[in-house]
Design a protein around this motif. Structure first.
Motif, PDB file in Angstrom:
ATOM      1  N   LYS A 154      -7.505  12.437  -5.671  1.00  0.00           N
ATOM      2  CA  LYS A 154      -8.631  11.835  -6.588  1.00  0.00           C
ATOM      3  C   LYS A 154      -8.398   9.800  -7.206  1.00  0.00           C
ATOM      4  N   LYS A 155      -6.807  10.486  -7.715  1.00  0.00           N
ATOM      5  CA  LYS A 155      -6.363   9.418  -9.022  1.00  0.00           C
ATOM      6  C   LYS A 155      -6.035   8.459  -6.773  1.00  0.00           C
ATOM      7  N   ILE A 156      -5.736   8.569  -5.881  1.00  0.00           N
ATOM      8  CA  ILE A 156      -5.779   7.463  -5.228  1.00  0.00           C
ATOM      9  C   ILE A 156      -6.969   7.164  -4.978  1.00  0.00           C
ATOM     10  N   GLU A 157      -8.298   8.026  -5.123  1.00  0.00           N
ATOM     11  CA  GLU A 157      -9.230   7.217  -4.230  1.00  0.00           C
ATOM     12  C   GLU A 157      -9.706   6.410  -5.193  1.00  0.00           C
ATOM     13  N   GLU A 158      -9.417   6.632  -6.746  1.00  0.00           N
ATOM     14  CA  GLU A 158      -9.961   5.235  -7.630  1.00  0.00           C
ATOM     15  C   GLU A 158      -9.104   4.535  -7.678  1.00  0.00           C
ATOM     16  N   ARG A 159      -7.870   4.593  -7.501  1.00  0.00           N
ATOM     17  CA  ARG A 159      -6.967   3.283  -7.716  1.00  0.00           C
ATOM     18  C   ARG A 159      -6.884   2.723  -6.091  1.00  0.00           C
ATOM     19  N   MET A 160      -6.699   3.053  -5.693  1.00  0.00           N
ATOM     20  CA  MET A 160      -7.015   1.977  -4.193  1.00  0.00           C
ATOM     21  C   MET A 160      -7.761   1.871  -3.131  1.00  0.00           C
ATOM     22  N   GLN A 161      -7.757   0.962  -2.502  1.00  0.00           N
ATOM     23  CA  GLN A 161      -9.026   0.936  -1.168  1.00  0.00           C
ATOM     24  C   GLN A 161      -8.207   1.103  -0.019  1.00  0.00           C
ATOM     25  N   TYR A 162      -8.599   2.057   1.132  1.00  0.00           N
ATOM     26  CA  TYR A 162      -7.733   1.978   2.597  1.00  0.00           C
ATOM     27  C   TYR A 162      -8.845   2.380   3.244  1.00  0.00           C
ATOM     28  N   PRO A 163      -9.128   1.779   4.522  1.00  0.00           N
ATOM     29  CA  PRO A 163     -10.128   2.049   5.609  1.00  0.00           C
ATOM     30  C   PRO A 163      -9.321   3.741   6.350  1.00  0.00           C
ATOM     31  N   GLY A 164     -10.210   4.339   6.220  1.00  0.00           N
ATOM     32  CA  GLY A 164     -10.272   6.675   6.598  1.00  0.00           C
ATOM     33  C   GLY A 164      -9.665   6.688   5.376  1.00  0.00           C
ATOM     34  N   ARG A 203       0.789  -1.371   0.267  1.00  0.00           N
ATOM     35  CA  ARG A 203      -0.190   0.129   0.323  1.00  0.00           C
ATOM     36  C   ARG A 203       1.212   0.960  -0.165  1.00  0.00           C
ATOM     37  N   LEU A 204       1.702   0.791   0.975  1.00  0.00           N
ATOM     38  CA  LEU A 204       2.521   2.504   0.480  1.00  0.00           C
ATOM     39  C   LEU A 204       3.654   2.446  -0.741  1.00  0.00           C
ATOM     40  N   GLU A 205       3.853   1.619  -1.662  1.00  0.00           N
ATOM     41  CA  GLU A 205       4.216   1.674  -2.271  1.00  0.00           C
ATOM     42  C   GLU A 205       3.798   2.253  -3.250  1.00  0.00           C
ATOM     43  N   ASN A 206       2.201   1.696  -3.735  1.00  0.00           N
ATOM     44  CA  ASN A 206       1.379   2.581  -4.330  1.00  0.00           C
ATOM     45  C   ASN A 206       1.062   3.599  -4.456  1.00  0.00           C
ATOM     46  N   LEU A 207       1.007   4.071  -2.588  1.00  0.00           N
ATOM     47  CA  LEU A 207       1.437   5.651  -2.349  1.00  0.00           C
ATOM     48  C   LEU A 207       2.105   5.917  -3.244  1.00  0.00           C
ATOM     49  N   GLU A 208       4.022   6.265  -3.488  1.00  0.00           N
ATOM     50  CA  GLU A 208       4.499   6.630  -3.328  1.00  0.00           C
ATOM     51  C   GLU A 208       4.364   6.908  -5.300  1.00  0.00           C
ATOM     52  N   GLU A 209       4.281   5.649  -5.273  1.00  0.00           N
ATOM     53  CA  GLU A 209       3.721   5.265  -6.644  1.00  0.00           C
ATOM     54  C   GLU A 209       2.936   5.804  -7.484  1.00  0.00           C
ATOM     55  N   ILE A 210       1.982   6.880  -7.379  1.00  0.00           N
ATOM     56  CA  ILE A 210       0.320   7.461  -8.328  1.00  0.00           C
ATOM     57  C   ILE A 210       0.969   9.227  -7.492  1.00  0.00           C
TER      58      ILE A 210
END
Length: 521
Positions: A494-504, A445-452
């Motif tokens: 917006k891109k994080i909301e579209e591509r990832m699923q996360y709590p909070g 999840r951390l890698e995906n965040l930084e990649e976006i």
């Protein structure tokens, strides 16, 4: 003798004469009666003729009166018809006059229009000539401007567009800031009140993810008996229950391992029964597993019924209740799914009450939103879609199974209550301690965040901090100005909301720093 005969004859003759006399008298009296009746009939006939004559006279009188009245009515009707015809003729004459006048007006207007059209045509020709002159003049001016400015038309156009883009970027950023400030003033207050009310009414225990169960043994000798001769007992247990029985160096304990919580519970109960009984062989193992299976199935139904009783929900298909109870033995990220479902039902119903929505629908949909997790071991696909299809099959309404299908965004919402179920699911999952991630999932999840974040132009580096709750983006100050930084933060979010699923929620911070360095010599 002769005298006697004569006397007898005389008497006989006298009797005959008397009889004839009386008979004649009767005949005469009857004739008189007949004559009287004939006379009565004649009188009746005369009376009848008089009546008929009188009736004929009356009928003729009535006929004459009727003819007279009919003629009078016909005459009156004729007079009225003539009057109406006369009035209609007058009205028609008036309408004809009006139509004639209108036609004259139309003809006059048509003449004026034709005159105006001719005038407009002349003006149009004059305008075309002037437009041509203006175009020529414009071309001359553009050539003169290009000569003076030493720039081509395309170059000047690009300069103007760049300037407009900068102005628009600035205005967009200003509008975004104003809009966000207004939202901040209202959304925080309203959402905090609603969510705090909902959360305060829902309380459940914190749980830990588990794929193993431990069975305590009275002594170490019991391990050998569980294994059996050449391992026949342990193989029988594993074959009947579908779990792994791990016997290691752990003192006085056997570990039962399985990702299926129901199978693990059946195996644990069966082992406890065998250990308590002391007799361990394949036939006894099969008997113990059957008993444990019945007990667990009964516990599953009771768990489903208890959940319905706790929430005050009635009228649900027995198969749904049974499947709901299976969630007691299922965990997700360390959170018990049945407890989570009850919590979501409470949260969704509280939110619905606060917002004036259908409380019962929100509660029912919230309880059943994750029911697909009790089925996804056997069926391929998303648990949300599997659960929705299952609920639809057993007669739940569309708005109920839409809450299951749409709570991860895989289908469109059909009602407000489904949106509340999604919000309640996020609240239940994101509260502190409710769930825990595995290390590999967390790092991914951390890698995906930084990649976006680094996929955007002008980004020099990005860092996911606070366990993935915040992403800080360092941008090139020369390429990204303050307005573009504001827009970038919104686009990244917006891109994080579209591509990832996360709590909070995840905070996106764009950092721009300009340094001016000079040395005094």
């Amino acid at each position: 003798m002769n005298i006697v005969l004569l006397a007898s004859a005389t008497i006989l003759v006298a009797g005959i004469f008397l009889a004839l006399y009386y008979k004649k008298k009767n005949i005469d009296s009857r004739l008189e009666q007949l004559k009287g009746k004939i006379k009565e009939l004649e009188n009746a006939k005369i009376e009848a003729e008089d009546i008929v004559e009188t009736a004929k006279k009356k009928a003729q009188d009535i006929k004459r009166e009727t003819e007279i009245k009919t003629k009078e009515k016909i005459y009156k009707m004729k007079e009225e018809a003539e009057k109406e015809i006369k009035a209609a003729k007058i009205e028609i004459d008036k309408k004809e006059q009006r139509i004639i006048r209108k036609e004259e007006n139309v003809d006059n207007k048509l003449e004026k229009i034709e005159t105006k059209e001719k005038h407009l045509e002349e003006k149009s020709r004059e305008l075309n000539v002037k437009i041509e002159e203006i175009e020529k003049l414009k071309e001359k001016q553009e050539l003169e401007l290009e000569r003076v400015a030493e720039l081509s038309k395309q170059e000047a156009k690009e300069i103007l567009l760049d300037k407009i883009k900068e102005e628009l970027t600035h205005e967009t950023a200003v509008v975004i800031r104003e809009y966000e400030n207004k939202l901040e003033d209202n959304k925080e207050r309203i959402s905090k009140r609603i969510l705090s009310t909902a959360i305060s009414k829902a309380a459940s225990e914190y749980v830990v993810d588990a794929t193993i169960s431990v069975v305590q043994l009275p002594n170490e000798e019991m391990k050998g008996r569980i294994i059996g001769r050449e391992g026949r007992n342990i193989r029988a247990i594993e074959a009947l229950t579908g779990v792994d029985v791990i016997i290691d160096d752990t003192p006085e304990a056997v570990v039962v391992s399985s990702f299926d919580g129901v199978r693990r519970e059946i195996a644990k109960l069966a082992l406890e029964k065998l250990v308590q009984d002391g007799r361990i062989h394949p036939a006894k193992i099969e008997e113990s597993v059957d008993k444990a299976t019945k007990e667990v199935n009964q516990a599953i139904v009771e768990a489903g019924e208890q959940a319905l009783f706790e929430l005050g929900i009635t009228d649900m298909h027995p198969e749904i209740i049974k499947t709901l109870g299976r969630l007691k033995y299922r965990t997700s990220y360390g959170q018990n799914v049945l407890v989570h479902s009850i919590e979501v039902a409470n949260l969704a119903s509280t939110l619905a009450a606060e917002l004036g929505c259908n409380v019962e629908l929100a509660k029912r949909s919230g309880l059943l939103h994750d029911i697909g997790k009790a089925l996804d071991h056997d069926i391929e696909g998303s648990h949300a879609i599997i659960g929705a299809e299952f609920l639809k099959k057993f007669g739940e309404k569309e708005n109920v199974y839409n809450g299951a299908a749409a709570h991860h965004g895989e289908e469109e919402f059909t009602c407000v209550e489904s949106v509340l179920v999604q919000a309640a699911d996020a609240i239940s999952a994101s509260r502190p301690g409710a769930r825990r991630e595995t290390l590999s999932t967390y790092l991914k999840r951390l890698e995906n965040l930084e990649e976006i974040a680094t996929s955007f132009e002008g980004v020099e580096s990005s860092y996911a901090i606070q366990a993935g709750r915040e992403i800080r983006i360092i941008v090139n100050a020369e390429e990204i100005n303050d307005d573009k930084a504001t827009i970038m933060s919104r686009e990244v979010a917006k891109k994080i909301e579209e591509r990832m699923q996360y709590p909070g929620q995840i905070k996106v911070t764009v950092v721009r720093e300009t340094r001016a360095v000079e040395y005094a010599k």
